[in-house]
Write an enzyme that holds these catalytic residues in place. Sequence first.
Site, PDB file in Angstrom:
ATOM      1  N   GLY A  42     -11.156  -1.464   1.350  1.00 33.77           N
ATOM      2  CA  GLY A  42     -10.150  -0.991   0.385  1.00 33.77           C
ATOM      3  C   GLY A  42     -10.589   0.307  -0.262  1.00 33.77           C
ATOM      4  O   GLY A  42     -10.760   1.326   0.416  1.00 33.77           O
ATOM      5  N   GLY A  47      -1.103 -14.626  -5.027  1.00 35.48           N
ATOM      6  CA  GLY A  47      -0.826 -13.456  -4.181  1.00 35.48           C
ATOM      7  C   GLY A  47      -2.069 -12.895  -3.506  1.00 35.48           C
ATOM      8  O   GLY A  47      -2.020 -11.839  -2.893  1.00 35.48           O
ATOM      9  N   VAL A  95       0.826  -1.203   0.000  1.00 34.34           N
ATOM     10  CA  VAL A  95       0.000   0.000   0.000  1.00 34.34           C
ATOM     11  C   VAL A  95       0.866   1.262   0.000  1.00 34.34           C
ATOM     12  O   VAL A  95       0.636   2.195  -0.782  1.00 34.34           O
ATOM     13  CB  VAL A  95      -0.962   0.007   1.210  1.00 34.34           C
ATOM     14  CG1 VAL A  95      -1.774   1.291   1.234  1.00 34.34           C
ATOM     15  CG2 VAL A  95      -1.887  -1.203   1.159  1.00 34.34           C
ATOM     16  N   LYS A 131     -12.973  -5.552  10.754  1.00 33.84           N
ATOM     17  CA  LYS A 131     -13.675  -4.600   9.889  1.00 33.84           C
ATOM     18  C   LYS A 131     -15.128  -4.445  10.329  1.00 33.84           C
ATOM     19  O   LYS A 131     -15.673  -3.341  10.342  1.00 33.84           O
ATOM     20  CB  LYS A 131     -13.605  -5.075   8.437  1.00 33.84           C
ATOM     21  CG  LYS A 131     -12.194  -5.006   7.843  1.00 33.84           C
ATOM     22  CD  LYS A 131     -12.136  -5.767   6.524  1.00 33.84           C
ATOM     23  CE  LYS A 131     -10.800  -5.633   5.834  1.00 33.84           C
ATOM     24  NZ  LYS A 131     -10.697  -6.557   4.685  1.00 33.84           N
TER      25      LYS A 131
END
Length: 431
Positions: free
Chosen positions: A135, A188, A16, A206
């Site tokens: 996100g 990934g 990020v 979350k």
Amino acid sequence: LSPRVIGVALLGVGVVGSGVAEALAQRAGELAERTGARLALRHALVRDLQRPRPFVPPAICTDRIEPVLADPEVAIVIEVLGGEQPAADYIRRALEAGKHVVTANKEVIAKFGPELLAVAQERGVSLLFEAAVGGGVPLIMPLRRALIANRLSSLEGIINGTTNYILTAMAQQGLAFTTALAQAQSLGYAEPDPTNDIEAHDAAYKLAILASLAFHATVRPEQVYREGITRLTDRDFRYARELGYAIKLLAIAKDDGEAIEARVHPTLLPEQQVLAKVDGVFNAVQIDGDLVGRLLFYGRGAGARPTTSAILGDVLEIAAAIALGQPPRTGNGLRSNRPIRPIEAIQTRYYVRLTVADQPGVFARIAQVFADHAISISSVIQKESDEDARSAEIVIMTHRSREAGVRAALASIAELPVVFEVGNWIRVESA
Ligand SMILES: NC(=O)c1ccc[n+]([C@@H]2O[C@H](COP(=O)([O-])OP(=O)(O)OC[C@H]3O[C@@H](n4cnc5c(N)ncnc54)[C@H](OP(=O)(O)O)[C@@H]3O)[C@@H](O)[C@H]2O)c1
């Protein structure tokens, strides 16, 4: 008028952080035009000082937090280290030093959000965390601002892309859990140690954040009931599909005025529901409010660029306020304490898969146990029988029942001599 220069520090230059550094470098002019402030990256905190980092000059890299906190030119600190410590400590110290903080760290916000927001408020700085959930999908800002006048009754969503990728592969390719996990790792999408995702810790963090904001209450991560996806088998997917359902790791928060429900677990969803169609690494959250009705938020829940979008949204909001000389938004750390309903007290429908003796009268005995616990059955199907083992598999769908009763019934059913195994049981959401 030349734009005001605002100093920024980046804690972490991983997936990020690299995305943030790239966007800061490549769209500096545009961002300055939009906000009236030019952002200058002054420090980048990393572990490994030897590794080259595109878009981050080696001269600004450091492996110590002290010079970052001591620099009076740094107004905004972006925390993208991940993990609980030292991230939580650095965020607190940055706020105490009078710096605004933007973070993508769901674990820290879920565990320490109320305390850190109180520090921010006391120091008159902002602590923003849009990137911590969903996100690139805006969820925090809508809950805090656009939807603030609503009484929200429910928030349901798919908020972990890794597990949704795995479940989609199991559903569409008929893969076993371990094979689907290996596939996600090789692409990934899953970490080498996938525990945080597959055991639903990430989704629980979350959901604690979303439920706290949605219901103006403190919902701590340990109050979120949590069940991961490791017990799901290809059979469950096959049977669910035959019955017209998808299986998703659903994060569910509800408020009926009496108590808050907050739970994350595999869930059967009718195929025609929108959330049942959210596949792969995508995230989606459905929110019901009394004024607005039903809303759906959908998009990429992870990845460098979507997460950068959310982080820079927060950074630019702060930068614009600083450039205009306005006091920043500090966020409200004050929340009520509301009762959280224990999982045993929830009511929903259930899917139950049993392996039983292939002989007459078996189902009557099972049905009797359910009846003894006031659970009514909506359908039963007998799946394949294994002639050698003289066993058969049956799938039972219940009507809405109290979870305590279902658990007690299943414990008794497991003891019946004609029942070989309680294969699995999964909650069903249908609203
Ligand atoms: N990846 C995503 O798609 C995504 C999406 C939403 C939110 N997030 C959140 O964003 C945060 C960062 O995730 P990421 O995927 O970018 O992680 P990452 O790739 O592992 O990067 C972490 C960075 O922090 C640095 N770092 C870690 N511990 C440190 C320490 N003690 N001192 C100094 N530097 C340290 C690492 O330094 P080195 O480079 O030297 O190792 C690395 O640059 C996490 O909170 C995550 O939950 C990630």
